[in-house]
Design a protein around this motif. Sequence first.
Motif, PDB file in Angstrom:
ATOM      1  N   GLY A 153       0.795  -1.215   0.000  1.00  0.00           N
ATOM      2  CA  GLY A 153       0.000   0.000   0.000  1.00  0.00           C
ATOM      3  C   GLY A 153       0.828   1.267   0.000  1.00  0.00           C
ATOM      4  N   ALA A 154       2.100   1.153   0.342  1.00  0.00           N
ATOM      5  CA  ALA A 154       2.999   2.310   0.278  1.00  0.00           C
ATOM      6  C   ALA A 154       3.100   2.847  -1.138  1.00  0.00           C
ATOM      7  CB  ALA A 154       4.385   1.921   0.785  1.00  0.00           C
ATOM      8  N   TYR A 216     -10.999  -4.684   9.448  1.00  0.00           N
ATOM      9  CA  TYR A 216     -11.575  -4.674   8.088  1.00  0.00           C
ATOM     10  C   TYR A 216     -11.846  -3.258   7.589  1.00  0.00           C
ATOM     11  CZ  TYR A 216     -13.123  -6.932   3.914  1.00  0.00           C
ATOM     12  OH  TYR A 216     -13.177  -7.374   2.609  1.00  0.00           O
ATOM     13  N   ARG A 217     -10.896  -2.387   7.819  1.00  0.00           N
ATOM     14  CA  ARG A 217     -10.950  -1.042   7.274  1.00  0.00           C
ATOM     15  C   ARG A 217      -9.657  -0.741   6.522  1.00  0.00           C
ATOM     16  NH1 ARG A 217     -13.456   2.594  12.286  1.00  0.00           N
ATOM     17  NH2 ARG A 217     -15.662   2.120  11.870  1.00  0.00           N
ATOM     18  N   ALA A 218      -9.724   0.267   5.664  1.00  0.00           N
ATOM     19  CA  ALA A 218      -8.537   0.752   4.966  1.00  0.00           C
ATOM     20  C   ALA A 218      -7.962   1.929   5.742  1.00  0.00           C
ATOM     21  CB  ALA A 218      -8.896   1.187   3.554  1.00  0.00           C
ATOM     22  N   MET A 219      -6.662   1.926   5.953  1.00  0.00           N
ATOM     23  CA  MET A 219      -5.977   3.031   6.626  1.00  0.00           C
ATOM     24  C   MET A 219      -5.321   3.898   5.555  1.00  0.00           C
ATOM     25  SD  MET A 219      -4.296   0.882   9.812  1.00  0.00           S
ATOM     26  CE  MET A 219      -3.786   2.334  10.764  1.00  0.00           C
ATOM     27  N   GLN A 220      -5.910   5.058   5.295  1.00  0.00           N
ATOM     28  CA  GLN A 220      -5.438   5.947   4.230  1.00  0.00           C
ATOM     29  C   GLN A 220      -4.637   7.096   4.835  1.00  0.00           C
ATOM     30  OE1 GLN A 220      -8.103   6.834   0.965  1.00  0.00           O
ATOM     31  NE2 GLN A 220      -7.583   9.013   1.055  1.00  0.00           N
ATOM     32  N   TYR A 221      -3.444   7.317   4.267  1.00  0.00           N
ATOM     33  CA  TYR A 221      -2.553   8.363   4.760  1.00  0.00           C
ATOM     34  C   TYR A 221      -2.514   9.519   3.771  1.00  0.00           C
ATOM     35  CZ  TYR A 221      -1.238   4.703   7.980  1.00  0.00           C
ATOM     36  OH  TYR A 221      -1.283   3.714   8.941  1.00  0.00           O
ATOM     37  N   ARG A 234       7.253   4.923   4.256  1.00  0.00           N
ATOM     38  CA  ARG A 234       5.880   4.565   3.911  1.00  0.00           C
ATOM     39  C   ARG A 234       5.685   3.054   3.921  1.00  0.00           C
ATOM     40  NH1 ARG A 234       5.281   8.846  -1.212  1.00  0.00           N
ATOM     41  NH2 ARG A 234       6.525  10.473  -0.205  1.00  0.00           N
ATOM     42  N   MET A 235       6.716   2.328   3.501  1.00  0.00           N
ATOM     43  CA  MET A 235       6.641   0.872   3.542  1.00  0.00           C
ATOM     44  C   MET A 235       6.496   0.380   4.976  1.00  0.00           C
ATOM     45  SD  MET A 235       9.505   0.021   0.610  1.00  0.00           S
ATOM     46  CE  MET A 235       9.472  -1.767   0.774  1.00  0.00           C
ATOM     47  N   GLY A 249      -3.506  -0.816   4.078  1.00  0.00           N
ATOM     48  CA  GLY A 249      -3.050   0.556   4.278  1.00  0.00           C
ATOM     49  C   GLY A 249      -2.724   1.118   2.918  1.00  0.00           C
ATOM     50  N   ILE A 250      -2.876   2.432   2.732  1.00  0.00           N
ATOM     51  CA  ILE A 250      -2.639   2.962   1.392  1.00  0.00           C
ATOM     52  C   ILE A 250      -2.200   4.425   1.436  1.00  0.00           C
ATOM     53  CG2 ILE A 250      -5.060   3.641   1.033  1.00  0.00           C
ATOM     54  CD1 ILE A 250      -4.645   2.621  -1.921  1.00  0.00           C
ATOM     55  N   PHE A 251      -1.276   4.751   0.534  1.00  0.00           N
ATOM     56  CA  PHE A 251      -0.745   6.096   0.384  1.00  0.00           C
ATOM     57  C   PHE A 251      -1.070   6.615  -1.016  1.00  0.00           C
ATOM     58  CE2 PHE A 251       1.704   4.682   3.932  1.00  0.00           C
ATOM     59  CZ  PHE A 251       2.219   5.810   4.574  1.00  0.00           C
TER      60      PHE A 251
END
Length: 464
Positions: A153-154, A216-221, A234-235, A249-251
């Motif tokens: 997701g990084a 079960y959620r997405a962690m968005q930065y 980020r990794m 997780g996602i950037f």
Amino acid sequence: MTLTEKILARASGRTHAAPGDNIWVNADVLLTHDVCGPGTIGVFKREFGKDAKVWDKNRIVIIPDHYIFTADSMSNRNVDILRDFAREQGLPYFYDVIDDPNGHWQFDKEKGQLKRQYGKNFAGVCHTAMAEKGHVRPGEILFGTDSHTCMGGAFNMFATGIGNTDAGFILGTGKLLVKVPESMRFFLEGALQPGVMAKDVILHIIGQIGFDGATYRAMQYEGPGLSSLTIDDRMTIANMAIEAGAKNGIFPADAATFAYVDARTKAFGTKSTYDPVEIDADQAFAYDARIDLSTLEPTVACHPNPGNRALAKELSRIELDRAYVGSCTGGKTSDFLAFAEIIQGHTVKIDTFGVPATPQVVDDLQTTLWGEKTVWEILQDSGVQMTENASCAACLGGPVDTFGRMNRPITCISATNRNFPGRMGHKDSQVFLASPYTVAASALTGRITDPREYLPSQPALAAR
């Protein structure tokens, strides 16, 4: 839509996706390794037939990395199963431990754990190697039979861990039914202060929401603070989304993302085209938090879970038996350089183990000169036990002869990602998670130590 919703919508051929939707998505890449690969292959052959062909041989990546450098015969056998399958299917992205495509893998315990025992194609820890070898691209979907697949997701991917049954289904069809997760936003501002690393960021966040706070959620930065975070940072942060229970997780992608991905795909001849997703002005989040990076301090996740947060400066009473730096989270070149920055010129007080994530990290450390010595030599001279055999090693326990495994009840501070009882070996051991900086400082004192005490121009901490 959020970043996750946009990727899933596109992969399903839809114009829109919302949390709770159950949609079929097309996989861009499937990853598996020596622990889950044999089971995945078994499911595939059971359901699609013993002579079935995979849906797309160029989208499958197999990286043995978990139980590799051990004399355990069943672990060695698992690598042979992967090799047989890769040969049978003509898979180009099998990163074997040995060079002989018709050979058998057997760890030579007489050679010991420190000197390398692998061939030219071995890649090391799968999540780090996926990025290093050019298998991560913005806007794509990566499924992997490992919970830390979320590290992808990084790179602006939807990357998540799945089980053997789902992976076997993807091998045959290239598709998977996915429920669209709700998204949580972490809006980052400011920049990290000296002595504070990306690991402290994610430990702070998990401590804030709990080790099940993102289930079960997405962690968005997002936010201006992202510009101060390297790709390695980020990794590290994306890697531990699962430690909060998250689906992924996602950037967002930026110039640093594109530069990294373009360089890696070009170097290794992997697919070079991609289509990133960008942040929409109007997004709906289940949780929204602002984090000022400049206010964070060296942080530790205490036994027995990653959400049990405390500041390093508050834990000096905790004595340690062992220090460990390595894994997908803490075994990158940048992690070891930070570790060495603290260690240089000192001698460790407790048993300290260093396990590079990939052979490339080994090479980096053995060729990077600080003065007249390489970083590798500096670490060895300080008493760190360094192995050239890049792998997951003791991060998840493994057979009793695994390098760095805790085979008796001891207390360890580690740059790895998980500290539930038994994670690194003996079920009565205690593991404290921390940044490479904090692990290094603690290795020098034999107790949990704030690394700012060892950084140049950092005054002694009042709390000490």
